[in-house]
Design a protein around this motif. Structure first.
Motif, PDB file in Angstrom:
ATOM      1  N   GLY A 154       0.815  -0.831   0.608  1.00  0.00           N
ATOM      2  CA  GLY A 154      -0.137  -0.278   0.150  1.00  0.00           C
ATOM      3  C   GLY A 154       0.856   1.450  -0.031  1.00  0.00           C
ATOM      4  N   ASP A 155       1.861   0.869   0.066  1.00  0.00           N
ATOM      5  CA  ASP A 155       2.870   2.017   0.251  1.00  0.00           C
ATOM      6  C   ASP A 155       3.687   2.463  -0.813  1.00  0.00           C
ATOM      7  OD1 ASP A 155       5.193   3.575   0.427  1.00  0.00           O
ATOM      8  OD2 ASP A 155       5.552   3.827   2.291  1.00  0.00           O
ATOM      9  N   LEU A 156       2.778   3.027  -1.962  1.00  0.00           N
ATOM     10  CA  LEU A 156       3.752   3.732  -3.274  1.00  0.00           C
ATOM     11  C   LEU A 156       5.654   3.697  -3.433  1.00  0.00           C
ATOM     12  CD1 LEU A 156       4.324   6.377  -3.842  1.00  0.00           C
ATOM     13  CD2 LEU A 156       2.152   6.569  -3.137  1.00  0.00           C
ATOM     14  N   TRP A 157       5.948   4.252  -2.384  1.00  0.00           N
ATOM     15  CA  TRP A 157       7.866   4.037  -2.530  1.00  0.00           C
ATOM     16  C   TRP A 157       7.334   2.329  -2.806  1.00  0.00           C
ATOM     17  CZ3 TRP A 157       8.599   8.035  -5.231  1.00  0.00           C
ATOM     18  CH2 TRP A 157       7.965   9.351  -4.572  1.00  0.00           C
ATOM     19  N   ILE A 158       7.306   1.973  -1.663  1.00  0.00           N
ATOM     20  CA  ILE A 158       7.801   0.054  -1.829  1.00  0.00           C
ATOM     21  C   ILE A 158       7.543  -0.346  -2.470  1.00  0.00           C
ATOM     22  CG2 ILE A 158       7.323  -1.944   0.281  1.00  0.00           C
ATOM     23  CD1 ILE A 158       9.285   0.166   1.398  1.00  0.00           C
ATOM     24  N   ALA A 159       6.207   0.031  -3.689  1.00  0.00           N
ATOM     25  CA  ALA A 159       5.397  -0.564  -4.945  1.00  0.00           C
ATOM     26  C   ALA A 159       6.679  -0.220  -5.784  1.00  0.00           C
ATOM     27  CB  ALA A 159       4.042   0.209  -4.923  1.00  0.00           C
ATOM     28  N   ARG A 160       7.313   1.371  -5.811  1.00  0.00           N
ATOM     29  CA  ARG A 160       8.185   2.030  -6.919  1.00  0.00           C
ATOM     30  C   ARG A 160       9.742   1.227  -6.578  1.00  0.00           C
ATOM     31  NH1 ARG A 160       8.890   6.793  -9.660  1.00  0.00           N
ATOM     32  NH2 ARG A 160      10.956   7.808  -9.450  1.00  0.00           N
ATOM     33  N   THR A 161       9.794   1.019  -5.271  1.00  0.00           N
ATOM     34  CA  THR A 161      11.102   0.393  -5.299  1.00  0.00           C
ATOM     35  C   THR A 161      10.953  -1.478  -6.259  1.00  0.00           C
ATOM     36  OG1 THR A 161      11.342   1.443  -3.170  1.00  0.00           O
ATOM     37  CG2 THR A 161      12.518  -1.167  -3.018  1.00  0.00           C
ATOM     38  N   ALA A 162       9.884  -2.112  -5.996  1.00  0.00           N
ATOM     39  CA  ALA A 162      10.072  -3.666  -6.708  1.00  0.00           C
ATOM     40  C   ALA A 162      10.154  -2.668  -8.089  1.00  0.00           C
ATOM     41  CB  ALA A 162       8.627  -3.919  -5.739  1.00  0.00           C
ATOM     42  N   LEU A 163       9.346  -1.970  -8.591  1.00  0.00           N
ATOM     43  CA  LEU A 163       9.540  -2.090  -9.964  1.00  0.00           C
ATOM     44  C   LEU A 163      10.703  -1.501 -10.502  1.00  0.00           C
ATOM     45  CD1 LEU A 163       6.209   0.441 -10.420  1.00  0.00           C
ATOM     46  CD2 LEU A 163       6.731  -1.890 -11.533  1.00  0.00           C
ATOM     47  N   LEU A 164      11.414  -0.742  -9.635  1.00  0.00           N
ATOM     48  CA  LEU A 164      13.144  -0.274 -10.313  1.00  0.00           C
ATOM     49  C   LEU A 164      13.920  -0.897  -9.453  1.00  0.00           C
ATOM     50  CD1 LEU A 164      12.531   3.485  -9.261  1.00  0.00           C
ATOM     51  CD2 LEU A 164      12.515   2.338 -11.833  1.00  0.00           C
ATOM     52  N   HIS A 165      13.671  -2.240  -8.585  1.00  0.00           N
ATOM     53  CA  HIS A 165      15.010  -2.711  -8.170  1.00  0.00           C
ATOM     54  C   HIS A 165      15.721  -3.986  -9.011  1.00  0.00           C
ATOM     55  CE1 HIS A 165      12.530  -7.069  -8.074  1.00  0.00           C
ATOM     56  NE2 HIS A 165      13.750  -7.345  -7.998  1.00  0.00           N
ATOM     57  N   GLN A 166      15.428  -4.023 -10.218  1.00  0.00           N
ATOM     58  CA  GLN A 166      16.247  -4.237 -11.270  1.00  0.00           C
ATOM     59  C   GLN A 166      16.594  -3.561 -12.447  1.00  0.00           C
ATOM     60  OE1 GLN A 166      14.847  -9.054 -12.638  1.00  0.00           O
ATOM     61  NE2 GLN A 166      12.226  -7.842 -12.487  1.00  0.00           N
ATOM     62  N   LEU A 167      16.740  -1.841 -12.377  1.00  0.00           N
ATOM     63  CA  LEU A 167      17.038  -1.143 -13.020  1.00  0.00           C
ATOM     64  C   LEU A 167      18.572  -1.276 -13.449  1.00  0.00           C
ATOM     65  CD1 LEU A 167      15.386   1.421 -13.534  1.00  0.00           C
ATOM     66  CD2 LEU A 167      16.465   2.669 -11.974  1.00  0.00           C
ATOM     67  N   THR A 168      19.445  -1.920 -13.321  1.00  0.00           N
ATOM     68  CA  THR A 168      20.305  -1.859 -13.523  1.00  0.00           C
ATOM     69  C   THR A 168      20.876  -3.715 -13.887  1.00  0.00           C
ATOM     70  OG1 THR A 168      21.783  -3.201 -10.982  1.00  0.00           O
ATOM     71  CG2 THR A 168      21.761  -0.295 -12.089  1.00  0.00           C
ATOM     72  N   TYR A 169      20.514  -4.463 -13.860  1.00  0.00           N
ATOM     73  CA  TYR A 169      20.203  -5.779 -14.223  1.00  0.00           C
ATOM     74  C   TYR A 169      20.764  -6.491 -15.964  1.00  0.00           C
ATOM     75  CZ  TYR A 169      18.615  -6.764  -9.633  1.00  0.00           C
ATOM     76  OH  TYR A 169      18.471  -7.741  -8.523  1.00  0.00           O
ATOM     77  N   LYS A 170      20.304  -5.080 -16.128  1.00  0.00           N
ATOM     78  CA  LYS A 170      20.819  -5.563 -18.265  1.00  0.00           C
ATOM     79  C   LYS A 170      20.010  -7.221 -18.040  1.00  0.00           C
ATOM     80  CE  LYS A 170      24.401  -1.663 -17.623  1.00  0.00           C
ATOM     81  NZ  LYS A 170      25.617  -1.626 -18.173  1.00  0.00           N
ATOM     82  N   GLY A 171      20.888  -7.919 -18.628  1.00  0.00           N
ATOM     83  CA  GLY A 171      21.066  -8.821 -18.666  1.00  0.00           C
ATOM     84  C   GLY A 171      20.694  -9.747 -17.967  1.00  0.00           C
ATOM     85  N   GLY A 172      20.536 -10.052 -17.062  1.00  0.00           N
ATOM     86  CA  GLY A 172      20.359 -10.646 -16.298  1.00  0.00           C
ATOM     87  C   GLY A 172      18.617 -10.374 -15.275  1.00  0.00           C
ATOM     88  N   THR A 173      18.355  -9.090 -16.644  1.00  0.00           N
ATOM     89  CA  THR A 173      16.666  -8.966 -15.859  1.00  0.00           C
ATOM     90  C   THR A 173      16.082 -10.384 -15.799  1.00  0.00           C
ATOM     91  OG1 THR A 173      16.897  -7.109 -16.329  1.00  0.00           O
ATOM     92  CG2 THR A 173      14.863  -6.929 -16.120  1.00  0.00           C
ATOM     93  N   ASP A 174      14.868 -10.360 -14.705  1.00  0.00           N
ATOM     94  CA  ASP A 174      13.838 -11.324 -15.075  1.00  0.00           C
ATOM     95  C   ASP A 174      13.057 -10.654 -16.087  1.00  0.00           C
ATOM     96  OD1 ASP A 174      11.741 -12.658 -14.805  1.00  0.00           O
ATOM     97  OD2 ASP A 174      12.629 -13.479 -12.850  1.00  0.00           O
ATOM     98  N   ALA A 175      12.515 -11.000 -17.244  1.00  0.00           N
ATOM     99  CA  ALA A 175      11.638  -9.591 -17.656  1.00  0.00           C
ATOM    100  C   ALA A 175      10.087 -10.417 -17.777  1.00  0.00           C
ATOM    101  CB  ALA A 175      11.680 -10.081 -19.618  1.00  0.00           C
ATOM    102  N   GLU A 176       9.957 -11.448 -17.723  1.00  0.00           N
ATOM    103  CA  GLU A 176       8.074 -11.896 -17.505  1.00  0.00           C
ATOM    104  C   GLU A 176       7.962 -10.823 -15.888  1.00  0.00           C
ATOM    105  OE1 GLU A 176       5.571 -13.770 -15.337  1.00  0.00           O
ATOM    106  OE2 GLU A 176       7.953 -14.275 -14.415  1.00  0.00           O
ATOM    107  N   ARG A 177       8.865 -11.432 -14.940  1.00  0.00           N
ATOM    108  CA  ARG A 177       8.316 -10.590 -13.369  1.00  0.00           C
ATOM    109  C   ARG A 177       8.768  -9.028 -14.253  1.00  0.00           C
ATOM    110  NH1 ARG A 177      11.256  -9.236  -8.837  1.00  0.00           N
ATOM    111  NH2 ARG A 177      13.395 -10.306  -9.766  1.00  0.00           N
ATOM    112  N   LEU A 178      10.039  -8.570 -14.525  1.00  0.00           N
ATOM    113  CA  LEU A 178       9.201  -7.209 -14.830  1.00  0.00           C
ATOM    114  C   LEU A 178       7.776  -6.875 -15.333  1.00  0.00           C
ATOM    115  CD1 LEU A 178      10.136  -3.797 -15.396  1.00  0.00           C
ATOM    116  CD2 LEU A 178      11.578  -4.999 -16.958  1.00  0.00           C
ATOM    117  N   PHE A 179       7.437  -7.952 -16.414  1.00  0.00           N
ATOM    118  CA  PHE A 179       5.807  -7.793 -16.824  1.00  0.00           C
ATOM    119  C   PHE A 179       5.035  -7.620 -16.387  1.00  0.00           C
ATOM    120  CE2 PHE A 179       8.321  -8.217 -21.209  1.00  0.00           C
ATOM    121  CZ  PHE A 179       9.409  -7.007 -21.603  1.00  0.00           C
TER     122      PHE A 179
END
Length: 235
Positions: A154-179
């Motif tokens: 319910g805290d928008l900043w916690i949700a924003r953190t979940a959205l952005l935590h893979q920001l530097t992962y590049k090829g290691g990004t879990d795309a399915e999870r991101l989407f």
């Protein structure tokens, strides 16, 4: 919004850092610049008025000759900085954690959550998401379950953190999870969540533009115009 305050651990290093930091930063305070910085942040937080290049030079002075911190030191420094009113102390803590997050275990995620959720704004949250929470999750896949919980918090900043935590992962990004995360929050009414969806997608598009393009097309009826615009800016 403020989460439960974690106990500040004993840390001899923090005992050295904080007096140095407050002395050096306070001596460099500029009231005129402080007023301008506070106005830029909508008056939400007080500032000392130290520009970023000068602040980082002062930080190097504060930390000169000190040993590499352990996890308790990282938590001690960060939590004590978060207890100080001026925003520059938070910036010092974030820079300190970015540099030394490799010294921290998965247990540090609880402290990171407190930092994200306390007097939150993009200036601290985004760096914590990408450079503190992200490395912790990358080092311990078990923490993915925590991100799965954060994305619907319910805290928008916690949700924003979940959205952005893979920001530097590049090829290691879990795309399915991101989407999936983007779809879970696609109807969120807050600007900062909608913007984060677009930013996360735009950053992953540097690695796999076709996947992002396909996702945006398939989800066009669910994503906000802001999210779509941000996601496709470089496509």
């Amino acid at each position: 919004m403020t989460s439960h305050v974690p106990a500040v651990p004993d840390s001899a290093l923090a005992d050295l850092v904080l007096p140095r930091l407050t002395t050096v930063y306070a001596a460099a305070a500029d009231p005129v610049r402080a007023a301008s910085a506070a106005a830029y942040m909508r008056g939400a937080f007080p500032f000392l008025g130290i520009a970023t290049p000068a602040r980082r030079a002062l930080s190097r002075e504060v930390l000169a000759g000190l040993p590499r911190p352990g996890e308790a030191d990282c938590a001690g420094v960060a939590l004590r900085c978060w207890a100080l009113p001026e925003r520059e102390y938070r910036y010092f803590a974030v820079d300190f954690l970015r540099r030394h997050i490799g010294s921290c275990s998965s247990a540090f995620l609880g402290t990171a959550r407190y930092l994200v959720a306390t007097e939150s704004w993009w200036d601290t949250v985004d760096l914590l998401a990408a450079h503190v929470v992200g490395p912790l999750v990358a080092a311990d896949p078990a923490l993915v379950a925590v991100m799965d919980a954060w994305i619907t918090d319910g805290d928008l900043w916690i949700a924003r953190t979940a959205l952005l935590h893979q920001l530097t992962y590049k090829g290691g990004t879990d795309a399915e999870r991101l989407f999936r995360y983007c779809l879970l929050q696609s109807g969120h009414r807050d600007f900062f969540v909608r913007k984060a969806i677009g930013w996360a997608l735009r950053e992953y598009a540097r690695t796999d533009p076709d996947a992002v393009r396909e996702f945006v097309v398939s989800a066009a009826d669910r994503l906000s115009p802001l999210s779509v615009r941000e996601a496709t800016r470089r496509l």
